[in-house]
Design a protein around this motif. Structure first.
Motif, PDB file in Angstrom:
ATOM      1  N   SER A   1       6.679  -5.594   3.466  1.00 56.85           N
ATOM      2  CA  SER A   1       6.768  -5.067   2.098  1.00 56.85           C
ATOM      3  C   SER A   1       7.100  -3.573   2.154  1.00 56.85           C
ATOM      4  N   GLU A   2       7.542  -3.034   1.005  1.00 60.12           N
ATOM      5  CA  GLU A   2       7.872  -1.599   0.933  1.00 60.12           C
ATOM      6  C   GLU A   2       7.429  -1.063  -0.412  1.00 60.12           C
ATOM      7  N   ALA A   3       6.328  -0.310  -0.413  1.00 61.59           N
ATOM      8  CA  ALA A   3       5.808   0.269  -1.650  1.00 61.59           C
ATOM      9  C   ALA A   3       6.616   1.514  -2.025  1.00 61.59           C
ATOM     10  N   SER A   4       6.851   1.671  -3.327  1.00 63.11           N
ATOM     11  CA  SER A   4       7.642   2.812  -3.796  1.00 63.11           C
ATOM     12  C   SER A   4       7.294   3.106  -5.247  1.00 63.11           C
TER      13      SER A   4
ATOM     14  N   VAL B   1      10.558   5.835  -2.563  1.00 58.35           N
ATOM     15  CA  VAL B   1       9.949   7.102  -2.950  1.00 58.35           C
ATOM     16  C   VAL B   1       8.449   6.979  -2.753  1.00 58.35           C
ATOM     17  N   ASP B   2       7.916   7.735  -1.790  1.00 60.07           N
ATOM     18  CA  ASP B   2       6.505   7.612  -1.444  1.00 60.07           C
ATOM     19  C   ASP B   2       5.622   8.652  -2.120  1.00 60.07           C
ATOM     20  N   SER B   3       6.229   9.620  -2.841  1.00 60.71           N
ATOM     21  CA  SER B   3       5.420  10.662  -3.478  1.00 60.71           C
ATOM     22  C   SER B   3       5.905  10.865  -4.912  1.00 60.71           C
TER      23      SER B   3
ATOM     24  N   ALA C   1       2.669   7.368 -18.002  1.00 60.17           N
ATOM     25  CA  ALA C   1       2.829   6.069 -17.328  1.00 60.17           C
ATOM     26  C   ALA C   1       3.637   6.228 -16.046  1.00 60.17           C
ATOM     27  N   PHE C   2       3.336   5.380 -15.100  1.00 61.38           N
ATOM     28  CA  PHE C   2       4.138   5.312 -13.869  1.00 61.38           C
ATOM     29  C   PHE C   2       4.046   3.883 -13.319  1.00 61.38           C
ATOM     30  N   ASP C   3       4.935   3.558 -12.399  1.00 61.27           N
ATOM     31  CA  ASP C   3       5.013   2.203 -11.830  1.00 61.27           C
ATOM     32  C   ASP C   3       4.949   2.268 -10.305  1.00 61.27           C
TER      33      ASP C   3
ATOM     34  N   THR D   1      -3.451   3.589  -0.237  1.00 63.16           N
ATOM     35  CA  THR D   1      -3.283   2.843   1.022  1.00 63.16           C
ATOM     36  C   THR D   1      -2.711   1.478   0.698  1.00 63.16           C
ATOM     37  N   VAL D   2      -1.562   1.166   1.292  1.00 65.88           N
ATOM     38  CA  VAL D   2      -0.864  -0.086   0.992  1.00 65.88           C
ATOM     39  C   VAL D   2      -0.638  -0.862   2.282  1.00 65.88           C
TER      40      VAL D   2
END
Length: 604
Positions: free
Chosen positions: A451-454, A461-463, A481-483, A548-549
């Motif tokens: 998986s790739e969290a963003s 985008v990690d930040s 709001a954010f996703d 943490t993902v």
């Protein structure tokens, strides 16, 4: 057993019992069971009273394999010396321990009188081993129901049973169940405790020493409602080839030289071993092994099971998405079990025809000399009788785990095929040995990318930094709001995303979020969250949340790159209204001074 060909079991449908006719009907190839006038035959049952004299020819050594040309080595320690007490007389026969260790296969005539009635009082059987010998006493005798006391009527089969199994140190031997013909002249191993001697002078001396050598069955003969298997004692000369002289050129075979042996008194009930691997290989395993993530595949194991007591050679071929290299190996039932032979016949009787076998017999009379015949009882005809004595608790099986590794380096659907081919040669017909159809199992699996969290739907985008801006004191809770997205690296083959933990630092009492751990966010999807700014306290605030993902909980799951959420915001007192241009200075802590100076400046 003294200087003594492999089973030429050539049979056709003859005027025999229906069970025999049925067996013959399944034979791969056959010739006629020959009819002879036994009234002209000088019959000698191969049994002898015991003496102490010995002869060294072909003597076996306990623990040492019989290693003869043209056949696999054979451990004959499970061939036993049977002493039969009949009144005041002591007789000797031979026999073989059956699988399970509670039954001993021998000839019926060893235990009965000439009418077929049991006259043996007791039986003692000794197995000669490298260590201490094993001696057991009989518990019961079972004679084939068709045995009538005459070896010329067939059914010369009996079983001696024991109350408990013989020591596991004594080898067991299965019976030969094949019906297809075996090439003329190929060697069998004959074993027994009969008299010694030589082919020129005939049997002589005492019995009681185990000997082994080669011979081959040359034909089958009617014996009452059954058949017997015949072989002759060859010395290399056609003139003394009894089968050739009596039955013609089609039976010409001059033997195995110095390795040739013949049966003699005392060998009765002893085995003729045929090298025939009938073991069946069954491969189990396969199926869908589930879903895992790249790098998380585990070794699967197919189970190869061999039935039968013989060793089996085989090859394993891996194809498709299996990354294993092809292998060749062997299975045996026990590390000490090197048997590649089965009991094909039991020594029954021998002799010559009245004309001296057309002059083939080198020494007048029936004395086991060159040019004489010997006859065995074929156990294949009596397997139904014998099967109850082959103990089912004995497990003539061996298993081998075959490692199967699926390709887990790339994502996608995987299919690995494992094929096992039985390489063992056999003479036992269709479905046996190398004629056994190949066994095959298949493993399937689904391999996923990580998986790739963003924070962004299109890019990794990690930040993410969210600035609420400046609000007057007590302006209420402000929201942004954010996703969080799980980017799809490979369509349909990307692992779901887990948010395992959220840890905040800084002004987390003022700047908060509704982030909480979640599981299984599918690839290409997102979860929406809110960041919240509490304006009930004046000041400049900053908070950092570390997310943490990891991959979903599947084999191969790993932690992904942590996400960082930065939140900032300012709260000012309501009577201090900053000008828009001052907001920047406010952020620097200087705007208050500017507003103060502005209020004190005189009007113009």
């Amino acid at each position: 057993m003294h200087q003594l060909t492999y089973l030429h079991f050539l049979l056709i449908r003859a005027a025999l019992p229906s069970v025999f006719a049925l067996l013959l009907a399944t034979a791969a190839s056959a010739i006629e069971v020959m009819h002879v006038d036994w009234s002209t035959f000088d019959v000698q049952p191969r049994i002898v009273s015991t003496t102490n004299a010995q002869n060294s020819a072909h003597v076996t050594t306990p623990g040492n394999l019989v290693n003869l040309p043209g056949v696999a080595p054979l451990n004959v320690d499970g061939v036993g010396d049977m002493l039969i007490t009949k009144g005041n007389l002591l007789f000797r026969c031979s026999g073989t321990l059956l699988p399970g260790g509670t039954a001993f296969l021998t000839a019926a005539h060893c235990l009965t009188d000439e009418s077929g009635v049991i006259d043996a009082d007791s039986v003692s059987i000794t197995f000669h081993l490298p260590g201490p010998n094993v001696t057991v006493s009989s518990a019961a005798f079972t004679i084939h129901p068709d045995w009538n006391g005459s070896v010329l009527n067939g059914a010369d089969v009996a079983v001696v049973t024991f109350n408990t199994a013989v020591s596991a140190a004594v080898p067991r031997y299965d019976i030969y169940r094949g019906l297809d013909s075996v090439n003329l002249g190929e060697p069998n191993i004959n074993v027994g405790y009969g008299q010694g001697g030589n082919g020129t002078n005939g049997a002589s001396g005492g019995s009681g020493t185990k000997r082994a050598g080669l011979n081959s069955y040359d034909g089958a003969f009617t014996a009452g409602n059954y058949a017997v298997l015949g072989f002759d004692f060859d010395n290399g000369n056609s003139a003394n080839d009894a089968f050739f002289q009596v039955f013609g050129a089609g039976f010409a075979h001059t033997g195995f030289g110095a390795n040739e042996v013949n049966s003699a008194p005392g060998d009765s009930g002893g085995p003729t071993f045929i090298e025939a691997n009938d073991t069946i290989l069954e491969l189990t395993g396969g199926g869908n092994v589930g879903t895992f993530i790249v790098g998380g595949g585990s070794t699967q194991f197919a189970t190869l099971e061999k039935s039968g007591t013989n060793s089996t050679t085989y090859s394993v071929t891996f194809s498709g998405d299996a990354v294993n290299g092809n292998i060749a190996s062997a299975l045996i039932s026990d590390p000490s079990d090197v048997q590649d032979h089965k009991i094909a016949g039991l020594t029954s009787f021998g002799g010559q025809f009245a004309n001296g076998n057309n002059g083939a017999d080198v020494l007048p009379g029936t004395n086991s000399s060159f040019g004489e015949f010997s006859f065995d009882t074929p156990v294949v005809l009596f397997q139904d009788f014998l099967d109850p004595f082959i103990d089912n608790s004995f497990t003539p099986f061996a298993t081998q785990l075959i490692a199967v590794d699926l390709d887990d380096a790339t994502a996608g659907n995987k299919l690995a095929t494992v094929t096992v081919e039985n390489l063992a040669t056999t003479s036992e017909g269709a479905g046996r040995g190398s004629a056994d159809p190949n066994d095959q199992v298949m493993y399937t699996a689904t391999v996923l990318d990580h998986s790739e969290a963003s924070f962004d739907a299109n890019n990794n985008v990690d930040s993410l930094s969210l600035n609420f801006g400046a609000f007057a004191l007590n302006s209420g809770i402000q929201l942004l709001a954010f996703d969080i997205f799980n980017l799809e690296s490979m369509p349909s083959f990307t692992a779901a995303l887990d948010l395992d933990a959220v840890n905040g630092s800084g002004d987390i009492a003022v700047l908060t979020t509704d982030l909480s751990p979640f599981t299984n966010l599918a690839a290409g999807n997102f979860n929406s969250f809110l960041a919240m700014f509490d304006t009930s306290t004046a000041g400049i605030f900053n908070a950092v949340f570390t997310l943490t993902v990891s991959d979903e909980n599947l084999p191969g799951a790993i932690n992904g790159a942590a996400l960082t959420l930065n939140l900032t915001g300012t709260v000012f007192e309501a009577n201090l209204v900053p000008e828009p241009a001052c907001l920047t200075m406010l952020a620097l802590g200087l705007c208050g001074i500017g507003m103060y100076l502005r209020r004190r400046a005189p009007k113009v």
